[in-house]
Design a protein around this motif. Structure first.
Motif, short mmCIF file in Angstrom:
data_model
loop_
_atom_site.label_atom_id
_atom_site.label_comp_id
_atom_site.label_asym_id
_atom_site.label_seq_id
_atom_site.Cartn_x
_atom_site.Cartn_y
_atom_site.Cartn_z
N GLU A 63 0.86 -1.19 0.00
CA GLU A 63 0.00 0.00 0.00
C GLU A 63 0.89 1.23 0.00
OE1 GLU A 63 -4.12 -0.63 2.07
OE2 GLU A 63 -2.56 -1.31 3.46
N ARG A 122 0.99 8.41 -6.18
CA ARG A 122 -0.04 8.77 -7.15
C ARG A 122 0.41 9.98 -7.98
NH1 ARG A 122 -3.97 10.17 -3.90
NH2 ARG A 122 -5.07 8.17 -3.83
N ASP A 150 -2.57 -0.61 -9.07
CA ASP A 150 -3.47 0.53 -9.18
C ASP A 150 -2.80 1.75 -8.56
OD1 ASP A 150 -5.53 2.42 -9.11
OD2 ASP A 150 -7.06 0.89 -8.88
N LYS A 172 -3.67 4.78 -8.82
CA LYS A 172 -4.63 5.80 -8.37
C LYS A 172 -5.13 5.47 -6.97
CE LYS A 172 -6.17 6.95 -13.06
NZ LYS A 172 -7.32 6.98 -13.99
N LYS A 173 -5.40 4.18 -6.73
CA LYS A 173 -5.87 3.76 -5.40
C LYS A 173 -4.73 3.27 -4.52
CE LYS A 173 -10.54 2.85 -7.02
NZ LYS A 173 -11.62 1.86 -7.23
N PRO A 176 -11.35 -2.81 1.62
CA PRO A 176 -10.41 -2.04 0.80
C PRO A 176 -10.47 -2.48 -0.66
CG PRO A 176 -9.35 -2.84 2.80
CD PRO A 176 -10.69 -3.53 2.72
N PRO A 177 -10.12 -1.58 -1.58
CA PRO A 177 -10.22 -1.93 -3.02
C PRO A 177 -9.44 -3.16 -3.42
CG PRO A 177 -9.89 0.44 -2.74
CD PRO A 177 -9.73 -0.18 -1.39
N TRP A 178 -8.28 -3.41 -2.81
CA TRP A 178 -7.47 -4.56 -3.22
C TRP A 178 -8.15 -5.89 -2.90
CZ3 TRP A 178 -6.11 -7.73 0.80
CH2 TRP A 178 -6.07 -7.17 2.09
N LYS A 184 -10.30 -6.84 -5.85
CA LYS A 184 -9.53 -7.24 -7.02
C LYS A 184 -8.90 -8.61 -6.87
CE LYS A 184 -10.21 -3.57 -9.50
NZ LYS A 184 -11.01 -3.68 -10.75
N ARG A 234 -20.47 8.62 -9.74
CA ARG A 234 -19.41 9.59 -9.46
C ARG A 234 -19.96 10.99 -9.25
NH1 ARG A 234 -14.62 8.66 -13.71
NH2 ARG A 234 -13.89 10.60 -12.76
N GLU A 272 -17.33 4.44 -11.35
CA GLU A 272 -15.98 4.22 -10.87
C GLU A 272 -15.37 3.06 -11.64
OE1 GLU A 272 -14.35 5.96 -8.80
OE2 GLU A 272 -15.68 6.92 -7.37
#
Length: 909
Positions: A31, A37, A79, A81-82, A152-154, A157, A697, A908
């Motif tokens: 992370e 970014r 990613d 961005k994230k 979390p986003p990960w 994925k 968004r 998104e």
């Protein structure tokens, strides 16, 4: 005491993602700090500026993803961005630093041999110094304070990587076959060793399953959604954007590789190849794909020199498989069928046992009033058209028929005679002489204008229709044009061999700026006249369905609303307030893909408002609004003025660019339109319906993880939230038709009061309620496609998979349909979620109203995926002369249902 009733459960391909399901699965995570970014944005901007005029131009994100998948065995997701990198296997710090150092040097234009690995790039050093941690996924199934899932986003994925591995560990026995499934690098699975051929084995498709982790409102666990498709293989690399590649090591996932460049044969990014070669991986799957590209280019050059067609290098599916990115004509049909999906559910349950828990979904509304087409006809009754005209403040409807071929003139005459119950001999129009269709209220007039309607740069000229008096405005007269044009080659499916041949018709497809349909529509719109065009008829049934649908859509464009809308506005949505006491607004927002020379995509915004009758005996009326005009007007006027202008350029679009800041500007612009609507409807209560996937968004309050929260006053939390309290909608209705975010229905099951479970139906067209864990329910409107359930469809795939499909027979006495070539369909769903603004609003009633408004469509014979008012707003955009119609091919149902595809949106990533 009333007896407990039997429940009907909807079974779906969706399962709660619980710690028990994940069963200790772990991944390796880095992370990053926010500075990464910013550094990445600079690198990406520099690279794209440097390569914008070359065939190697490709977003660095996809280049690095291709390389990382080779370095990590297939499972990798980066990613910037994230701010995370997640892999299935650990990756060495020094190797990661070298990879990004090489990558940074190449993006700056350095030669690969001149990049000094002992002097790492700043970005590479920051990434490699970020600690790599092993994370158990179940530990991160976190929730918000309102108990909404918020992992979390990960996690989203990577969770399916481990699940797909477990699902594919054992064979799948189906239809008497033992099918070996292979995991893929996206967390899906592929029947790699069991392709579906055509009869002559010259074309192949294979079953590809997808597994995604998604949230749903008020369900505390995320859901794992399964789906499957018949993925078609290309015979060669021509025009392929994606290649699937099998790795040499057993157990490794099939890797999906994105191709770079433009032109007939794309290539692997040179940057990825050079990075891997410098790291000692010059035998990677990327190099194998590039060798295939080089071999095909050599064969193409030889074929060109010898004036012959290029020969395919493989006659059977191999380890490298280019995938079709367009809907080419193909001898293996789309879709896997309902039986495949039910068997997939059985396989998932066998593997995961009691941990495979489906959400409870139960039928709520099963009976919908439908148009009785056989008895009443497809089109509105003349008296309903007259009633709608009067309600709009009009006294006469004039239908102007523009034609240049006799066959279509005859089709129009037959269509009007059928719609108005007139004998054919009563309709023999003399050029330019009006004919009454319904008393003194509705008339038609025919004009032959070949120059106006024939395709080419001179089509659509205002001079060619200047002599037509019927097109000139008159007080109280509503004018609509029904026209024909030559049929261009914008078919749903394109012939692949033809496209690959430079001299073919498909390769020389009509340019959109020469299409007479779009050019003439623009010219008519500049005169405040709406138009619809007749499509080519391919039916031998005797009924000209395209002609009927064109008339139906013309009435929709004119804002004609018949009594079917009265019939469905029956629910009480709040104390003392029925659906017919409320205005219903639909807001459509779409991102138009960038065109050449544009720095940012532009956003299209259209809206409609369905207004109740103002007096007994009157009909509902429709208002329209667009971001180019920004005034509420009768729908036909709003649509014409929107079509008369280009999608905005210059200063106007600067405030509508597709960025987070631009999104807030769009939301405020829409609130301004709602404020004007409130004044237009004299402060009547109103609802707002939006596509939640396309617009999330813009409004934070639409997000699943924001449910249970209250937005601060004055912010763009929900549509209308920046307005004073008395001007806000009483509810926001969020619909979602994006297949990737919705569970696929597979059957219904009966559950008796005593708990006995029996088989229900194989299909359902019901409105179903998801039993949530808390707060308001979510609804699913299930629909059986017309192509599956229509006359002669045969319900292909209902009882077998494509592994046992019949290739058919043309032998006399043994005629059988070619099941392998036909498309196989499954049920689809539309999610309906009501967010009330006042506590006394009945969310169930609004969900039912929305479902009924999908069933009673204005421009289609069956159910649409959007309710009437949102469908009408969407259609304004779909009919715009500058709409990218090539995108429709990516969603086979989009054009049929009159809805823009979901590929262009503000969702998104």
């Amino acid at each position: 005491m009333a007896a407990a009733k039997t429940l009907t459960r909807l079974d779906v391909l969706a399962y709660r993602c619980t710690p028990a399901l994940l069963d200790g699965a772990a991944v390796h995570l880095r992370e990053f700090e926010p500075g990464v970014r910013s550094m990445w944005k600079i690198l990406e901007r520099t690279y794209l500026e440097r390569t914008k005029h070359t065939d190697q131009a490709q977003a660095p994100y996809s280049v690095i993803t291709n390389a990382l998948r080779c370095l990590t065995g297939g499972y990798a997701y980066f990613d910037p961005k994230k701010l995370f990198l997640v892999t299935g296997e650990p990756i060495d710090d020094d190797l990661l630093q070298d990879t990004f150092t090489l990558f940074c040097g190449l993006t700056a234009g350095e030669h690969i041999d001149n990049i000094d690995l002992t002097n790492p790039a700043a970005l590479a050093r920051r990434i490699a110094e970020t600690p790599q941690e092993t994370r158990t996924l179940a530990d991160y199934l976190t929730r918000t304070d309102a108990d909404q899932p918020d992992a979390p986003p990960w996690v989203y994925k990577s969770a399916t990587w481990l699940l797909s591995r477990r699902l594919t560990e054992t064979p799948w026995t189906v239809d008497g076959h033992d099918i070996t499934l292979h995991p893929d690098s996206d967390g899906g699975f592929i029947a790699w060793d069991h392709p579906w051929p055509n009869k002559s084995r010259t074309a192949f498709a294979f079953a590809r399953g997808r597994m995604v982790m998604k949230t749903h409102p008020n369900i505390k666990d995320p859901l794992i959604l399964l789906s499957a498709s018949a993925t078609r293989l290309k015979k060669n690399m021509a025009f392929a954007r994606t290649v699937l590649a099998a790795q040499a090591e057993p157990g490794r996932p099939i890797v999906e590789v994105e191709m770079a460049g433009r032109g007939r044969i794309r290539s692997i990014s040179r940057m990825s190849l050079e990075v891997l070669a410098r790291l000692g991986m010059d035998q990677s799957i990327l190099h194998a794909i590039q060798q295939r590209v080089d071999d095909e280019r050599a064969e193409l050059e030889a074929a060109t020199a010898q004036k012959r067609k290029p020969r395919p290098l493989d006659t059977e599916p191999g380890n490298l498989r280019p995938i079709q990115s367009k809907n080419y004509k193909f001898s293996v049909g789309r879709g896997v069928g309902m039986h495949f999906l039910r068997e997939l559910d059985r396989k998932f349950r066998e593997v995961f046992g009691d941990t495979a828990q489906q959400p409870g979904i139960y039928v709520d509304l099963n009976a919908f009033k439908k148009r009785k087409i056989k008895e009443e006809g497809l089109l509105p009754k003349p008296v309903d058209v007259e009633r709608s005209l009067i309600s709009m403040g009009m006294s006469h409807l004039r239908l102007v028929c523009l034609w240049y071929r006799d066959e279509n003139r005859v089709r129009m005459i037959r269509g009007l005679a059928d719609a108005y119950g007139l004998p054919l001999d009563a309709l023999d129009p003399i050029e330019g002489v009006p004919i009454a269709l319904h008393g003194s209220t509705i008339s038609t007039v025919f004009h032959q204008v070949p120059q106006f309607l024939e395709h080419g740069p001179a089509s659509g000229s205002a001079a060619d229709i200047a002599h037509i008096a019927a097109l000139k405005p008159e007080p109280g007269v509503l004018v609509g044009v029904w026209a024909e044009t030559a049929y261009a080659s914008h078919d749903d499916e394109i012939d692949e061999d033809a496209e690959a041949t430079p001299t073919s018709t498909a390769a020389q497809q009509l340019p959109e700026d020469h299409d007479a349909k779009h050019r003439s529509r623009r010219t008519l719109a500049e005169r405040d006249i709406v138009s619809q065009f007749i499509k080519e008829s391919t039916s031998d049934s005797g009924t000209d369905h395209p002609a009927q649908l064109a008339q139906l859509d013309l009435y929709r464009s004119l804002g004609i609303i018949d009594d079917r809308i009265d019939d469905v506005m029956i629910d009480t949505i709040a104390p003392g307030l029925t659906a017919s006491d409320v205005v219903h607004c639909g807001i459509h927002v779409r991102r138009q893909s960038k065109r050449k020379g544009e720095r940012s995509p532009r956003i299209c915004i259209t809206a409609t408002a369905l207004k109740p009758p103002t007096a007994p005996g009157r009909s509902w009326t429709l208002l329209g609004w667009s971001y180019t005009d920004r005034k509420w007007k009768p729908y036909h006027q709003a649509q014409a003025q929107f079509h008369a202008q280009d999608y905005p350029t210059g200063r106007l679009t600067e405030e509508l660019v597709d960025t987070d800041q631009g999104g807030k500007a769009v939301a405020k612009l829409i609130d301004d339109a709602l404020g004007k609507l409130v004044a237009e409807i004299d402060y009547m209560p109103y609802t707002v319906t939006v596509d939640g996937f396309a617009t999330r968004r813009l409004w934070d309050g639409l997000h699943n993880n924001k449910q249970g929260m209250t937005g601060r006053a004055g912010t763009t939390w929900l549509p209308g939230h920046t307005l004073p309290l008395k001007e806000r909608p009483i509810a926001v209705i969020r619909v979602n038709k994006n297949a990737a975010e919705l569970p696929i229905p597979i059957r219904t099951t009966k559950i008796a009061a005593d708990g006995e479970i029996t088989k229900g139906n194989d299909t359902s067209n019901a409105l179903c309620r998801i039993d949530v864990d808390f707060a308001d329910p979510v609804w699913l409107l299930t629909t059986v496609p017309l192509q599956y359930d229509g006359a002669g469809a045969g319900r292909l795939g209902a009882t077998k998979t494509r592994w046992t499909a019949d290739f058919g027979s043309n032998v006399k006495g043994e005629l059988r349909k070619n099941e392998a070539k036909a498309n196989w369909y499954a049920m689809n769903t539309t999610e309906i979620y009501v967010i009330p603004s006042t506590p006394d609003v009945d969310t169930s009633a609004l969900a039912r109203m929305t479902a009924r408004l999908c069933t009673q469509s204005l421009g289609w014979t069956r159910r649409t995926r959007y309710p009437v008012h949102l469908h009408a707003a969407n259609q304004m955009d779909l009919d715009h002369p500058q709409f990218r119609r090539s995108a429709l091919g990516e969603d086979p149902e989009a054009e049929t249902l009159g809805e823009a595809p979901v590929t262009d949106d503000l969702s998104e990533d």
